[in-house]
Design a protein around this motif. Sequence first.
Motif, PDB file in Angstrom:
ATOM      1  N   ILE A   1       0.837  -1.204   0.000  1.00 38.06           N
ATOM      2  CA  ILE A   1       0.000   0.000   0.000  1.00 38.06           C
ATOM      3  C   ILE A   1       0.872   1.254   0.000  1.00 38.06           C
ATOM      4  N   HIS A   2       1.915   1.249   0.814  1.00 39.34           N
ATOM      5  CA  HIS A   2       2.818   2.403   0.878  1.00 39.34           C
ATOM      6  C   HIS A   2       3.458   2.673  -0.487  1.00 39.34           C
ATOM      7  N   ASN A   3       3.925   1.619  -1.133  1.00 39.56           N
ATOM      8  CA  ASN A   3       4.589   1.799  -2.423  1.00 39.56           C
ATOM      9  C   ASN A   3       3.658   2.331  -3.496  1.00 39.56           C
ATOM     10  N   ILE A   4       2.449   1.801  -3.562  1.00 40.30           N
ATOM     11  CA  ILE A   4       1.540   2.248  -4.613  1.00 40.30           C
ATOM     12  C   ILE A   4       1.104   3.688  -4.357  1.00 40.30           C
ATOM     13  N   MET A   5       1.000   4.095  -3.096  1.00 42.91           N
ATOM     14  CA  MET A   5       0.672   5.479  -2.776  1.00 42.91           C
ATOM     15  C   MET A   5       1.806   6.424  -3.169  1.00 42.91           C
ATOM     16  N   GLN A   6       3.049   5.985  -2.954  1.00 43.45           N
ATOM     17  CA  GLN A   6       4.197   6.812  -3.311  1.00 43.45           C
ATOM     18  C   GLN A   6       4.338   6.936  -4.827  1.00 43.45           C
ATOM     19  N   ILE A   7       4.071   5.862  -5.544  1.00 46.08           N
ATOM     20  CA  ILE A   7       4.123   5.917  -7.013  1.00 46.08           C
ATOM     21  C   ILE A   7       3.056   6.871  -7.546  1.00 46.08           C
ATOM     22  N   GLY A   8       1.843   6.756  -6.974  1.00 43.88           N
ATOM     23  CA  GLY A   8       0.750   7.606  -7.442  1.00 43.88           C
ATOM     24  C   GLY A   8       0.937   9.074  -7.128  1.00 43.88           C
ATOM     25  N   ALA A   9       1.678   9.390  -6.060  1.00 44.33           N
ATOM     26  CA  ALA A   9       1.835  10.786  -5.644  1.00 44.33           C
ATOM     27  C   ALA A   9       3.076  11.442  -6.221  1.00 44.33           C
ATOM     28  N   SER A  10       3.936  10.693  -6.909  1.00 43.61           N
ATOM     29  CA  SER A  10       5.205  11.238  -7.395  1.00 43.61           C
ATOM     30  C   SER A  10       5.191  11.436  -8.910  1.00 43.61           C
ATOM     31  N   SER A  11       6.036  12.348  -9.355  1.00 43.28           N
ATOM     32  CA  SER A  11       6.230  12.562 -10.795  1.00 43.28           C
ATOM     33  C   SER A  11       7.664  12.264 -11.216  1.00 43.28           C
ATOM     34  N   ASP A  12       8.484  11.786 -10.266  1.00 41.66           N
ATOM     35  CA  ASP A  12       9.890  11.472 -10.535  1.00 41.66           C
ATOM     36  C   ASP A  12       9.997  10.029 -11.027  1.00 41.66           C
ATOM     37  N   PRO A  13      10.432   9.789 -12.275  1.00 39.99           N
ATOM     38  CA  PRO A  13      10.503   8.428 -12.821  1.00 39.99           C
ATOM     39  C   PRO A  13      11.394   7.494 -12.002  1.00 39.99           C
ATOM     40  N   GLU A  14      12.547   8.005 -11.547  1.00 39.79           N
ATOM     41  CA  GLU A  14      13.461   7.160 -10.769  1.00 39.79           C
ATOM     42  C   GLU A  14      12.843   6.784  -9.423  1.00 39.79           C
ATOM     43  N   TYR A  15      12.156   7.733  -8.797  1.00 40.48           N
ATOM     44  CA  TYR A  15      11.492   7.477  -7.523  1.00 40.48           C
ATOM     45  C   TYR A  15      10.388   6.429  -7.697  1.00 40.48           C
ATOM     46  N   LYS A  16       9.645   6.563  -8.786  1.00 42.70           N
ATOM     47  CA  LYS A  16       8.588   5.589  -9.063  1.00 42.70           C
ATOM     48  C   LYS A  16       9.156   4.202  -9.287  1.00 42.70           C
ATOM     49  N   GLN A  17      10.274   4.118 -10.008  1.00 47.51           N
ATOM     50  CA  GLN A  17      10.877   2.825 -10.300  1.00 47.51           C
ATOM     51  C   GLN A  17      11.403   2.162  -9.039  1.00 47.51           C
ATOM     52  N   ALA A  18      11.904   2.974  -8.101  1.00 44.12           N
ATOM     53  CA  ALA A  18      12.394   2.419  -6.834  1.00 44.12           C
ATOM     54  C   ALA A  18      11.255   1.755  -6.066  1.00 44.12           C
ATOM     55  N   HIS A  19      10.099   2.397  -6.047  1.00 41.18           N
ATOM     56  CA  HIS A  19       8.962   1.816  -5.322  1.00 41.18           C
ATOM     57  C   HIS A  19       8.333   0.658  -6.106  1.00 41.18           C
ATOM     58  N   ALA A  20       8.400   0.708  -7.429  1.00 43.68           N
ATOM     59  CA  ALA A  20       7.951  -0.444  -8.218  1.00 43.68           C
ATOM     60  C   ALA A  20       8.844  -1.646  -7.941  1.00 43.68           C
ATOM     61  N   PHE A  21      10.144  -1.398  -7.825  1.00 40.72           N
ATOM     62  CA  PHE A  21      11.109  -2.442  -7.469  1.00 40.72           C
ATOM     63  C   PHE A  21      10.679  -3.131  -6.172  1.00 40.72           C
ATOM     64  N   SER A  22      10.248  -2.327  -5.197  1.00 42.34           N
ATOM     65  CA  SER A  22       9.790  -2.865  -3.922  1.00 42.34           C
ATOM     66  C   SER A  22       8.546  -3.733  -4.093  1.00 42.34           C
ATOM     67  N   ILE A  23       7.628  -3.286  -4.964  1.00 41.20           N
ATOM     68  CA  ILE A  23       6.407  -4.059  -5.214  1.00 41.20           C
ATOM     69  C   ILE A  23       6.739  -5.408  -5.834  1.00 41.20           C
ATOM     70  N   TYR A  24       7.704  -5.426  -6.748  1.00 46.22           N
ATOM     71  CA  TYR A  24       8.066  -6.666  -7.433  1.00 46.22           C
ATOM     72  C   TYR A  24       8.535  -7.750  -6.457  1.00 46.22           C
ATOM     73  N   LEU A  25       9.094  -7.345  -5.317  1.00 46.91           N
ATOM     74  CA  LEU A  25       9.541  -8.316  -4.318  1.00 46.91           C
ATOM     75  C   LEU A  25       8.491  -8.546  -3.228  1.00 46.91           C
ATOM     76  N   ALA A  26       7.718  -7.506  -2.920  1.00 47.16           N
ATOM     77  CA  ALA A  26       6.748  -7.626  -1.829  1.00 47.16           C
ATOM     78  C   ALA A  26       5.548  -8.487  -2.202  1.00 47.16           C
ATOM     79  N   GLN A  27       5.108  -8.420  -3.469  1.00 50.20           N
ATOM     80  CA  GLN A  27       3.944  -9.226  -3.864  1.00 50.20           C
ATOM     81  C   GLN A  27       4.186 -10.730  -3.750  1.00 50.20           C
ATOM     82  N   PRO A  28       5.285 -11.270  -4.327  1.00 48.77           N
ATOM     83  CA  PRO A  28       5.509 -12.715  -4.144  1.00 48.77           C
ATOM     84  C   PRO A  28       5.779 -13.083  -2.697  1.00 48.77           C
ATOM     85  N   LEU A  29       6.384 -12.173  -1.915  1.00 48.52           N
ATOM     86  CA  LEU A  29       6.575 -12.451  -0.488  1.00 48.52           C
ATOM     87  C   LEU A  29       5.230 -12.609   0.206  1.00 48.52           C
ATOM     88  N   LEU A  30       4.283 -11.730  -0.104  1.00 53.97           N
ATOM     89  CA  LEU A  30       2.970 -11.798   0.528  1.00 53.97           C
ATOM     90  C   LEU A  30       2.204 -13.047   0.117  1.00 53.97           C
TER      91      LEU A  30
END
Length: 425
Positions: free
Chosen positions: A263-292
């Motif tokens: 939830i934190h990552n998707i909120m940060q992606i939605g609130a940001s306009s920085d591509p690198e910042y978005k990719q960092a949080h997407a990176f987190s999602i890619y690992l957090a989803q299979p963990l969950l």
Amino acid sequence: MAARKRGPSAAKPAAMMAEETKKSDEKAISPSLEDPSIKPSKIGQVLSVSVVFFGAFFYLAFYHYKIEKELRWSIFANSVLSFVGFGVTLVLIPVASKYVLRRNLFGYDINKKGTAQGSIKVPESLGIVVGIVFLVLAILFQYANFTSDSIWLVEYNAALASICFMVLLGFVDDVLDVPWRVKLVLPSFAALPLLMAYAGHTTIIVPKPLIPYVGIDVLDLGWVYKLYMGLLAVFCTNSINIHAGINGLEAGQTAVIAAAILIHNIMQIGASSDPEYKQAHAFSIYLAQPLLTTTLGLLCYNWYPSSVFVGDTYTYFAGMAMAVIGILAHFSETLLIFFLPQVLNFLASCPQLFGFIKCPRHRLPRFDPQTGLLTGTKDGTLVNIFLRLFGRCSEQSLCIRLLLFQALCCLFCFVLRYFLTGWYK
């Protein structure tokens, strides 16, 4: 530090060992009818809660926030792969359970001692299944999503190497029963691939109230930042391991924190306009989803009454995975607030962990087989503190209370970030 007592492993004469090995090999060839039937008896409850969470997550990711089509597709593909991992975990745990039982990797549930359930051999170290499925999913997603020249590929591989290393060390601990003083340093070695490959920034944003005193708004910590990352990995890994002892708690707390991370990552992606910042949080999602999802598969078997134990393999794996997710996506402060129950449990445990007060092998509550209720002891764990504060209760009720407290701490983190945004940073 699960609520179990391991099976006997005393030294035996060579002839007896050879005979047992022969019988074990014969048993491996011809499955025994004595092997207990392992079934995901709690799959209905787990799926009902999961549907509510993933419904909210997908609403935010695919409707509420305007996210780029390519990034949205990557999140969706990762979700599909993660759900496949849930099914694979459900299928593999009963298979793995038979093999670990044949090698005497089992335990007895101490919190059910004196009852019929307390005499059942419960398969141990089933976290190895979750770790393996998670790594396979992460590697497959890497092939589908990252190109050979991706700037994230090196760190992604380093993250997987650290997690894989921790799975190995956790399984070694389950088999060899490593002393506590050694357990505390194992994550340091597992974090080395991540620390050596880390090429991100080593700066921190100085809180706005402190800028007049410090004189700068960004502070470069250099090697101190990497030391901090290593210590964070050690804390996250061991904190999951010591906040344990009742059915479903290890997997349950991991599932709650992983859900909050998503939830934190998707909120940060939605609130940001920085591509690198978005990719960092997407990176987190890619690992957090299979963990969950793999954790939810394990929880179907580990929820009260547990038909399998997760073992130190899982607690080390889960802790390292979440540490890696927080470090590489640069939200370690938020991660520590998500870990607030684990922080409180660690602080309460320090006198015993560091030898100032006598520390028993199992710092568990007392179980009354007549009533089926648990009573808190003087040991410094959150499990016992809850029982002392709120009175005796069943093991299942205690686990639900602790997981609700975990969820409230995650909610507190979101509220805190909302009110401090723009003032603190």
